[in-house]
Design a protein around this motif. Sequence first.
Motif, PDB file in Angstrom:
ATOM      1  N   LYS A   1      -6.410 -39.168  71.259  1.00 52.24           N
ATOM      2  CA  LYS A   1      -5.426 -38.671  70.300  1.00 52.24           C
ATOM      3  C   LYS A   1      -5.449 -37.139  70.251  1.00 52.24           C
ATOM      4  O   LYS A   1      -4.409 -36.485  70.356  1.00 52.24           O
ATOM      5  CB  LYS A   1      -5.706 -39.237  68.888  1.00 52.24           C
ATOM      6  CG  LYS A   1      -5.754 -40.743  68.841  1.00 52.24           C
ATOM      7  CD  LYS A   1      -6.013 -41.270  67.446  1.00 52.24           C
ATOM      8  CE  LYS A   1      -7.359 -40.883  66.852  1.00 52.24           C
ATOM      9  NZ  LYS A   1      -8.535 -41.474  67.543  1.00 52.24           N
ATOM     10  N   THR A   2      -6.670 -36.590  70.089  1.00 49.34           N
ATOM     11  CA  THR A   2      -6.806 -35.132  70.016  1.00 49.34           C
ATOM     12  C   THR A   2      -6.401 -34.488  71.334  1.00 49.34           C
ATOM     13  O   THR A   2      -5.716 -33.461  71.357  1.00 49.34           O
ATOM     14  CB  THR A   2      -8.262 -34.766  69.643  1.00 49.34           C
ATOM     15  OG1 THR A   2      -8.524 -35.286  68.333  1.00 49.34           O
ATOM     16  CG2 THR A   2      -8.479 -33.274  69.639  1.00 49.34           C
ATOM     17  N   THR A   3      -6.796 -35.115  72.436  1.00 47.73           N
ATOM     18  CA  THR A   3      -6.461 -34.569  73.758  1.00 47.73           C
ATOM     19  C   THR A   3      -4.943 -34.441  73.907  1.00 47.73           C
ATOM     20  O   THR A   3      -4.440 -33.415  74.365  1.00 47.73           O
ATOM     21  CB  THR A   3      -7.049 -35.496  74.859  1.00 47.73           C
ATOM     22  OG1 THR A   3      -8.456 -35.608  74.632  1.00 47.73           O
ATOM     23  CG2 THR A   3      -6.788 -34.950  76.240  1.00 47.73           C
TER      24      THR A   3
ATOM     25  N   PHE B   1      -6.219 -28.436  62.271  1.00 46.63           N
ATOM     26  CA  PHE B   1      -7.256 -29.124  63.044  1.00 46.63           C
ATOM     27  C   PHE B   1      -8.073 -30.081  62.210  1.00 46.63           C
ATOM     28  O   PHE B   1      -8.134 -29.980  60.995  1.00 46.63           O
ATOM     29  CB  PHE B   1      -8.211 -28.102  63.660  1.00 46.63           C
ATOM     30  CG  PHE B   1      -7.573 -27.233  64.680  1.00 46.63           C
ATOM     31  CD1 PHE B   1      -7.453 -27.655  65.992  1.00 46.63           C
ATOM     32  CD2 PHE B   1      -7.079 -25.983  64.335  1.00 46.63           C
ATOM     33  CE1 PHE B   1      -6.855 -26.852  66.935  1.00 46.63           C
ATOM     34  CE2 PHE B   1      -6.486 -25.171  65.280  1.00 46.63           C
ATOM     35  CZ  PHE B   1      -6.367 -25.607  66.579  1.00 46.63           C
ATOM     36  N   GLN B   2      -8.774 -30.977  62.959  1.00 46.40           N
ATOM     37  CA  GLN B   2      -9.748 -31.895  62.381  1.00 46.40           C
ATOM     38  C   GLN B   2     -10.817 -31.092  61.639  1.00 46.40           C
ATOM     39  O   GLN B   2     -11.141 -31.372  60.498  1.00 46.40           O
ATOM     40  CB  GLN B   2     -10.381 -32.656  63.557  1.00 46.40           C
ATOM     41  CG  GLN B   2     -11.088 -33.925  63.228  1.00 46.40           C
ATOM     42  CD  GLN B   2     -11.283 -34.783  64.492  1.00 46.40           C
ATOM     43  OE1 GLN B   2     -10.898 -34.388  65.596  1.00 46.40           O
ATOM     44  NE2 GLN B   2     -11.856 -35.940  64.331  1.00 46.40           N
ATOM     45  N   SER B   3     -11.363 -30.073  62.306  1.00 47.78           N
ATOM     46  CA  SER B   3     -12.306 -29.185  61.621  1.00 47.78           C
ATOM     47  C   SER B   3     -11.589 -27.853  61.441  1.00 47.78           C
ATOM     48  O   SER B   3     -11.452 -27.089  62.376  1.00 47.78           O
ATOM     49  CB  SER B   3     -13.556 -28.990  62.455  1.00 47.78           C
ATOM     50  OG  SER B   3     -13.189 -28.572  63.739  1.00 47.78           O
TER      51      SER B   3
ATOM     52  N   MET C   1      -0.853 -32.088  63.382  1.00 44.74           N
ATOM     53  CA  MET C   1      -2.017 -32.215  62.500  1.00 44.74           C
ATOM     54  C   MET C   1      -3.005 -33.215  63.067  1.00 44.74           C
ATOM     55  O   MET C   1      -2.636 -34.332  63.422  1.00 44.74           O
ATOM     56  CB  MET C   1      -1.571 -32.681  61.113  1.00 44.74           C
ATOM     57  CG  MET C   1      -0.585 -31.727  60.490  1.00 44.74           C
ATOM     58  SD  MET C   1      -0.314 -32.105  58.776  1.00 44.74           S
ATOM     59  CE  MET C   1       0.796 -30.763  58.360  1.00 44.74           C
ATOM     60  N   ASP C   2      -4.261 -32.804  63.118  1.00 49.04           N
ATOM     61  CA  ASP C   2      -5.304 -33.668  63.656  1.00 49.04           C
ATOM     62  C   ASP C   2      -6.262 -34.055  62.535  1.00 49.04           C
ATOM     63  O   ASP C   2      -7.103 -33.268  62.132  1.00 49.04           O
ATOM     64  CB  ASP C   2      -6.056 -32.938  64.772  1.00 49.04           C
ATOM     65  CG  ASP C   2      -6.968 -33.882  65.542  1.00 49.04           C
ATOM     66  OD1 ASP C   2      -7.129 -35.038  65.113  1.00 49.04           O
ATOM     67  OD2 ASP C   2      -7.515 -33.450  66.568  1.00 49.04           O
ATOM     68  N   GLU C   3      -6.110 -35.259  62.033  1.00 48.57           N
ATOM     69  CA  GLU C   3      -6.951 -35.789  60.951  1.00 48.57           C
ATOM     70  C   GLU C   3      -7.174 -34.768  59.838  1.00 48.57           C
ATOM     71  O   GLU C   3      -8.310 -34.484  59.468  1.00 48.57           O
ATOM     72  CB  GLU C   3      -8.313 -36.229  61.515  1.00 48.57           C
ATOM     73  CG  GLU C   3      -8.156 -37.077  62.763  1.00 48.57           C
ATOM     74  CD  GLU C   3      -9.026 -38.304  62.776  1.00 48.57           C
ATOM     75  OE1 GLU C   3      -9.506 -38.700  61.704  1.00 48.57           O
ATOM     76  OE2 GLU C   3      -9.194 -38.879  63.851  1.00 48.57           O
ATOM     77  N   PRO C   4      -6.107 -34.203  59.282  1.00 48.30           N
ATOM     78  CA  PRO C   4      -6.304 -33.127  58.300  1.00 48.30           C
ATOM     79  C   PRO C   4      -6.905 -33.614  56.991  1.00 48.30           C
ATOM     80  O   PRO C   4      -7.350 -32.787  56.202  1.00 48.30           O
ATOM     81  CB  PRO C   4      -4.888 -32.588  58.080  1.00 48.30           C
ATOM     82  CG  PRO C   4      -4.002 -33.737  58.381  1.00 48.30           C
ATOM     83  CD  PRO C   4      -4.686 -34.512  59.466  1.00 48.30           C
TER      84      PRO C   4
HETATM   85 MG   LIG Z   1      -9.827 -36.545  67.596  1.00 46.16          MG
END
Ligand SMILES: [Mg+2]
Length: 397
Positions: free
Chosen positions: A42-44, A81-83, A157-160
Amino acid sequence: MAEIRIEGLTRSFGDVRAVDDISIEVADGDFLVLLGPSGREKTTLLRMIAGLLEPSAGRILLGERDITHLPARQRDLAMVFQSYALYPHLSVERNIGFPLRTARVPRAEIRSRVREVAGQLELDHLLDRRPRELSGGQHQRVALGRALVRDPQAFLMDEPLSNLDAKLRTATRTELTALHRRLGRTFIYVTHDQVEAMSMATRVALLNDGQVEQIGTPTQVYDTPASVFVAGFLGAPPMNLLTARVEAAGPLLTVQAPGLRIPLWPDSAPSRDVTLGIRPESLHRVPADDAATGERHPGVEIDGVVTAIENLGSEEVAWCDVHGQAVALRGPRPLGLAVGERTRLGVDPARVHLFDRASGRRLAWQQPAVRSAVTIPAGGPPVPPDPTSVAPAAASV
Ligand SMILES: [Mg+2]
Ligand SMILES: Nc1ncnc2c1ncn2[C@@H]1O[C@H](COP(=O)(O)OP(=O)(O)OP(=O)(O)O)[C@@H](O)[C@H]1O
């Protein structure tokens, strides 16, 4: 126009094809959720859209513009980002305004934009604080604010919401949905949380093994899962998946699982091994009185022994052992069942799903028009299967 088209996007890491020839069209104003378990690219995929990772093959189009090889800062996309990394030495106000300062926007305009965004995210009273003086949820909202302040063509948005506690996550989910509606912008949102996906998305794409397993509205992917993977991922607990076989028996085809026979339309398709799917909420408990009379509705009731009860608050899940297979029944609490009790479970045949055992793909099927042998549960007749779910003709039962 912020329509995003992904065409044959591929990314390998060494010999491994992580993202494998993915094509997705995201309409202008869509809220597309990329959903899948951990480590499913997913992130990729999102990083390639953002311009932070070079694809091995394929194209990314934003409107008519090919942005595949454009540097991230020229894409007019904002990423959360996620982080989320905030600048620790800058105040909340300066963190939010950062993208505007680098774009050399006049100071007065930066000030008013930051205040507007801070108001939307209820950060107005925190503008002078440093990141270390914020809670996790406030951090996350500052990171969102920094994306919002630019008014980009689309948000990635990545797992915000992953670092928020349950209550704040629910509140921020509602806020994000409202924000999406208000801004009318395109969102691509990565999560492994099906509740986030189901509640916020206009469309959901389920990723598995570097490919799109299914894409559709939340209702489509839940009600007509294209594969065992999708069926087994969505729902809490997910769909019960039973080993079964479709057999031609007299004028009818029947699907047979241990202790269960369900009639289907006659068809010329050969007998085959299948996986029978039944959602926990599609099962109901047959009242003890009915069960005691011994009257059975052939093919639509199964016997099991309760092995565990889970209290979900307003609902309850009863886990039952059905001929050695674990089956979950979900319904309003109390279900009136106790561990160790023998019970009869009723299945509304219109709500079962069939998947080819070998390929895992959904099979099309129909029920006989005559439903004399079928219990129709209280609350109206069963909903017929969605014709759009029909699998390739060769795979139909
Ligand atoms: Mg990810
Ligand atoms: N730079 C890299 N080099 C090698 N392998 C990578 C790299 N980035 C990601 N991968 C691999 O690609 C796969 C997908 O990773 P990715 O981060 O896209 O997953 P994800 O779906 O976002 O997972 P999560 O839900 O845990 O965030 C993983 O197996 C990961 O180890």
